[in-house]
Structures are given as C-alpha cells and as structure tokens.
Design an enzyme around this catalytic site. Sequence first.
Site, PDB file in Angstrom:
ATOM      1  N   LYS A 191       0.860  -1.186   0.000  1.00 28.11           N
ATOM      2  CA  LYS A 191       0.000   0.000   0.000  1.00 28.11           C
ATOM      3  C   LYS A 191       0.888   1.225   0.000  1.00 28.11           C
ATOM      4  O   LYS A 191       1.800   1.342   0.815  1.00 28.11           O
ATOM      5  CB  LYS A 191      -0.895   0.021   1.252  1.00 28.11           C
ATOM      6  CG  LYS A 191      -1.957   1.112   1.184  1.00 28.11           C
ATOM      7  CD  LYS A 191      -3.095   0.689   0.288  1.00 28.11           C
ATOM      8  CE  LYS A 191      -4.013   1.827  -0.078  1.00 28.11           C
ATOM      9  NZ  LYS A 191      -3.431   2.735  -1.100  1.00 28.11           N
ATOM     10  N   THR A 197      -5.504  12.731   5.448  1.00 31.57           N
ATOM     11  CA  THR A 197      -4.155  12.879   5.994  1.00 31.57           C
ATOM     12  C   THR A 197      -4.056  14.142   6.844  1.00 31.57           C
ATOM     13  O   THR A 197      -3.530  14.112   7.966  1.00 31.57           O
ATOM     14  CB  THR A 197      -3.112  12.913   4.861  1.00 31.57           C
ATOM     15  OG1 THR A 197      -3.263  11.742   4.050  1.00 31.57           O
ATOM     16  CG2 THR A 197      -1.701  12.930   5.438  1.00 31.57           C
ATOM     17  N   LYS A 255       5.478   1.966  -2.696  1.00 33.59           N
ATOM     18  CA  LYS A 255       5.450   3.355  -3.165  1.00 33.59           C
ATOM     19  C   LYS A 255       5.830   3.379  -4.630  1.00 33.59           C
ATOM     20  O   LYS A 255       6.534   2.491  -5.116  1.00 33.59           O
ATOM     21  CB  LYS A 255       6.435   4.224  -2.364  1.00 33.59           C
ATOM     22  CG  LYS A 255       6.071   5.699  -2.336  1.00 33.59           C
ATOM     23  CD  LYS A 255       4.932   5.980  -1.371  1.00 33.59           C
ATOM     24  CE  LYS A 255       4.649   7.475  -1.252  1.00 33.59           C
ATOM     25  NZ  LYS A 255       3.642   7.729  -0.201  1.00 33.59           N
ATOM     26  N   ASN A 261      -2.351  19.437  -0.112  1.00 28.68           N
ATOM     27  CA  ASN A 261      -3.528  18.782   0.440  1.00 28.68           C
ATOM     28  C   ASN A 261      -3.407  18.568   1.946  1.00 28.68           C
ATOM     29  O   ASN A 261      -4.356  18.802   2.699  1.00 28.68           O
ATOM     30  CB  ASN A 261      -3.744  17.434  -0.257  1.00 28.68           C
ATOM     31  CG  ASN A 261      -4.979  16.723   0.247  1.00 28.68           C
ATOM     32  OD1 ASN A 261      -6.063  17.280   0.255  1.00 28.68           O
ATOM     33  ND2 ASN A 261      -4.807  15.498   0.706  1.00 28.68           N
ATOM     34  N   SER A 264      -7.698   5.045   3.167  1.00 25.49           N
ATOM     35  CA  SER A 264      -7.482   4.185   2.003  1.00 25.49           C
ATOM     36  C   SER A 264      -7.879   2.745   2.324  1.00 25.49           C
ATOM     37  O   SER A 264      -8.442   2.034   1.482  1.00 25.49           O
ATOM     38  CB  SER A 264      -6.023   4.238   1.558  1.00 25.49           C
ATOM     39  OG  SER A 264      -5.751   5.415   0.833  1.00 25.49           O
ATOM     40  N   LYS A 311       4.271   2.431   8.834  1.00 30.95           N
ATOM     41  CA  LYS A 311       3.024   3.157   9.106  1.00 30.95           C
ATOM     42  C   LYS A 311       1.837   2.209   9.188  1.00 30.95           C
ATOM     43  O   LYS A 311       1.021   2.279  10.119  1.00 30.95           O
ATOM     44  CB  LYS A 311       2.812   4.208   8.009  1.00 30.95           C
ATOM     45  CG  LYS A 311       1.701   5.188   8.263  1.00 30.95           C
ATOM     46  CD  LYS A 311       1.569   6.164   7.095  1.00 30.95           C
ATOM     47  CE  LYS A 311       2.849   6.921   6.844  1.00 30.95           C
ATOM     48  NZ  LYS A 311       2.691   7.920   5.760  1.00 30.95           N
TER      49      LYS A 311
END
Length: 423
Positions: free
Chosen positions: A77, A197, A113, A228, A356, A101
Amino acid sequence: MSSLSYVSTDNNSAWSTFLAQVERVLPYLGDLALWADTLRHPKRALIVDIPLEMDDGTIRHFEGFRVQHNLSRGPGKGGVRFHPDVTLEEVMALSAWMTVKSAALNLPFGGAKGGIRVDPRELSEKELERLTRRYTSEIGTIIGPQQDIPAPDVGTNAQVMAWMMDTYSMNIGATTTGVVTGKPIHLGGSLGRVNATGRGVFVTGSSAADRIGLTVPDCRVAIQGFGNVGSVAAGLFHRAGAKVVAVQDHSATLFEARGLDIPALADYQRQHGAIAGFAGGTPLKEDEFWHQEYDIFVPAALEGVITPERARALQCRLVLEGANGPTLPGADDILRQRAITVVPDVICNAGGVTVSYFEWVQDFSSFFWSEQEINDRLDRIMREALEAVWQKADALDVTLRTAAYAIACERILMARRERGLYP
C-alpha cells in the site's frame, strides 16, 4: 549503512534516514532483531521506461518506479508521486515508511510506493493521461487489489487514480475498483479520503497537545507546505481557534502574528497554485520561517527538511510530521534534548492510509459508509494508535518515533518469522 549496491552513501538521504531509524529500534526488539535485515532490503523494486508522445508529436522518455518494501502483513500500500526529483532511493524510503506506518496503525497492509520523475505542471492534461496509463501498464504485473494498491501522493490526485484504475481494468478485462484508492467518489472512492491525511495530523496533534499541556485555541501554529495535507491541517487548526501565524510553500513564506485568514489563503492557493502574492500576510525570507516563535510546527512538504541546524533554531513545543521523513536523525536528537515533542510521520500522517484501507474494504463489499462514519472511525483509530505509542514511549523511556517503530517492527518481524522462508 545498507549494503545495497544501488543506493548512495549520503547520510542525509531518505533511505539512510530510514536505516538509522531501524538501528535505533533494534535494542527493543528482543529475538526478533534476528530478522531485522528484512527491513533493510526491499522485497521488490521495479524501474520502468515510459515513452510518451507529446502533443507536438515529439517523443520523450520518463523514468518510473514501483517499490514493494515488505508484504509480510498484507498487500503493498502506498502512493504514486509525480515530481521532478523522484529517485529510486527516495521511493524505497517512502515504501519502507509505509510498511512501518501500516503496521503501527495495525492495518492489514505491507508497504509500497511509486513515482515518475516528471514535473506534472509542464504536461498538458492529455500528456499527463498518456503518461499515467503507460506507467500503469508497465507496473501492471505487480499491482492489484490483493497485491499492491497505489494511491495519490505529491503531484497526483483522484483523476490520476481514475486513469490508473481504468487502465488496469482494461488490461485484465474487468472493472477492478479496488486496485487503487483515492479515486473519485462515483468510481468507488471513499468519502473523507481527500482530507484524511490532514485530518489525521490535526487529530493526533490535538491529542498530543493535550498531553503536554497545550490548549489548541491558544496555540500559534506554523505550516510548512500548503498542499492537500498542510492546507487541510491548517484549516482544522484554524476552525479549532488556533492562530496559524506562518505558512510556507515553494513560492513564498507568509507571516501574520494575529493569525492568517486560512480559508481566504486556501481559496487564493487554489486559484493561483501558490501562496505568493496573497495580501493577508507579511512575506518573510525562507530562512526566517525557522526562527519565529510557535507552539506547534507542522512540516507537511517533503522529506529531510528539519536539519540539525534548523532543529537548533526551531522555537516550538510540538512538531507534527505531516510529511514523510521530514526530520533527519541528528535533528531528532537535538529536538529531544530541547524537550520538543515530535509526533512521528508513521503515526501523525497515517490518516490517508487509514481511510485508504476503508476505501479498499468498501470496494470489496460494494457497501459505502457516510462521511461521519469515516471520520469517527478514523479519529478513533488515530487516537488509539497514538495512545499505544505514548504508553510504549513512557515504558521504554524513548521518543515517540522509536516507540512507534518498536510496535510496528515487532508486528512486521513477527509476521515474517511466523510465515517462515519459502522455499
């Protein structure tokens, strides 16, 4: 230092920062430390060439990456970054932080990533679409709803995720909404995802402030990065009564001792793509930003921005890491010596991956939750994760970062040990 042959020897690189963080947690892992090399070696790193026909008929080539750091606890992820400074080593570090995380929040994911070395602002919308679709096809062999689930990151958004989802679906012959998260709502996206986030930064920041005796409505807040994450966190602190006195982005640094008008600044940023020229604050030189007096400081841009020099200059009580890896290890030590509390990225900015996860679950069930349900679940998970980390930090007499790594790495390495080695 890692023995990997394709990484630099720069001690300030993102990958070196991650390795240093792993080293600091080893004394607290007991016999699981035997498996620590699992964390030092990404499972899979893919480099792809992306040929792109430009609107004028010329052909350009771009370099893309997808790294899966660890899949012991579930599918990979992690976001996809479109930025001119993207490198394999940076993507490796970002994927590793995603591993930690996800484990720190106890989500059933590993870490991954992706990225393309490109400035998306220099491409037309059609060029950006063609770039995204070719990149998705190139990495399509290793992504999937049970393999690796991309999401937005710096330089990407819901539209990019829609193109990725469509490309993957066309290539396998079936609409597969769960292959990415951060999609438009009507394509299987989740309510609350866009702000998740930044909301997580505010939720963990408010909890941390209470613990160290700060009252949010009385706080002076500084935000570095007004994308964001930074803009959402700034808006929530503003609505809670705090004074957001300083904001910095790539274009300018603005200061207002009475507090910036954050809704107006956000509107201006959306219209102009930057905060430079906003009339509601006094411009400062870039370095002056690090020498003002704040209560809460939020780095929400890129990694490696809090150097030892800046750590010595910062005048605040609480650092909330909205960005991934913003604090160099040497700076971490200085902040601890100065009794400045740092809520680490692997907890503080985990709101995005948490929602997510909610989106991924909703796509599998085709049953979607209200935004209030999303926010309530997010707030509870974030607060419980921070509470567990704080208790671990107190028990071990370590920083919140080392405590978060102790919890996360124990979960990752236990999964690795119990799964065993194949063949």
